[in-house]
Design an enzyme around this catalytic site. Sequence first.
Site, mmCIF file in Angstrom:
data_model
loop_
_atom_site.group_PDB
_atom_site.id
_atom_site.type_symbol
_atom_site.label_atom_id
_atom_site.label_comp_id
_atom_site.label_asym_id
_atom_site.label_seq_id
_atom_site.Cartn_x
_atom_site.Cartn_y
_atom_site.Cartn_z
ATOM 1 N N HIS A 297 -47.997 2.827 -18.137
ATOM 2 C CA HIS A 297 -47.440 4.131 -18.474
ATOM 3 C C HIS A 297 -46.961 4.783 -17.189
ATOM 4 C CE1 HIS A 297 -48.877 4.906 -22.740
ATOM 5 N NE2 HIS A 297 -49.418 3.737 -22.456
ATOM 6 N N ASP B 102 -47.085 6.821 -29.624
ATOM 7 C CA ASP B 102 -47.452 6.864 -28.210
ATOM 8 C C ASP B 102 -48.348 8.074 -27.945
ATOM 9 O OD1 ASP B 102 -47.333 6.167 -25.450
ATOM 10 O OD2 ASP B 102 -45.743 7.659 -25.142
#
Length: 293
Positions: free
Chosen positions: A217, A81
């Site tokens: 996100h 990530d």
Amino acid sequence: MLVSLKPLMEDAMKKGYAVGAFNCPNMESVMAIIQAAEETNSPVILNYAEVHGNLISMEDIAPVMLQFAKKASVPVCVHLDHGESIESCIKAIQLGFSSVMIDASGSNYEENIRITAEVVRLAHAVDVTVEAELGHIFSSDKGLGDTEEIETADSFSNLDDVYTSPDMAKDFVEKTGVDVLAIAFGTSHGIYTQKPVLDLNRITEIKNKIDIPFVMHGGSGLSKEEFQTAVKNGIRKINYYTYMTLAGGKAVKAALDKKSVEENIFYHDIPLIAMKAMKENVKVAIETFALKN
């Protein structure tokens, strides 16, 4: 079972749900996420965020993530990530990650394209999927609900400078060949002190231009209805961490508060308390993203 992001996204696209991607900077969080996925019989993504390098290195946590993914009874993707560089993505691929995110969104548009396209070229050669980011997702405890943050940010003259442009998203995907795209529509990483200003319709506008899996996100703190509207509009992967780890911390605090000063506190009990609370929090998130009531 360990899988790449591709089959998870294909199924999510076909059936209209989102897969949860949960950061795991220690073994207890890995175990909580896997247990939640197995108990809900759902696919899941184990994230290692490069920003968590101060908690544990990628090299140290990768074998743990991969081992639990391989022995899981549900499909599990092990994903980098917010990879900060091409070198970070290469390292993750060499360690066995089945998917990587290159985040060059802080660079100018052409440089973002160049860096992302190079990671796509390298990753696709070994069947690893790639995520990139276009737009600006704030990383603070304020969120876009704090208009002062926007007004004082010299690089953003209006919200269109922050949110992902549909036309730019189409051009970006066509030029990079990226598999999934993290888009900005008002969410923010961290704990919100004010309600963020969301443009959920922008997801649909981008989807009308380019129909690939989109990623949210900074979704922690949103309502169930906001999550599910985002999913219905085209979000297929949701990154979730802050409120998961907060649940673990609150459970530990509550348990310790119940102890008298004279009672013994064994450290090995503390991670188990946090793990159980995180597991339950992840289960709720998974079911929310799957549009289950």
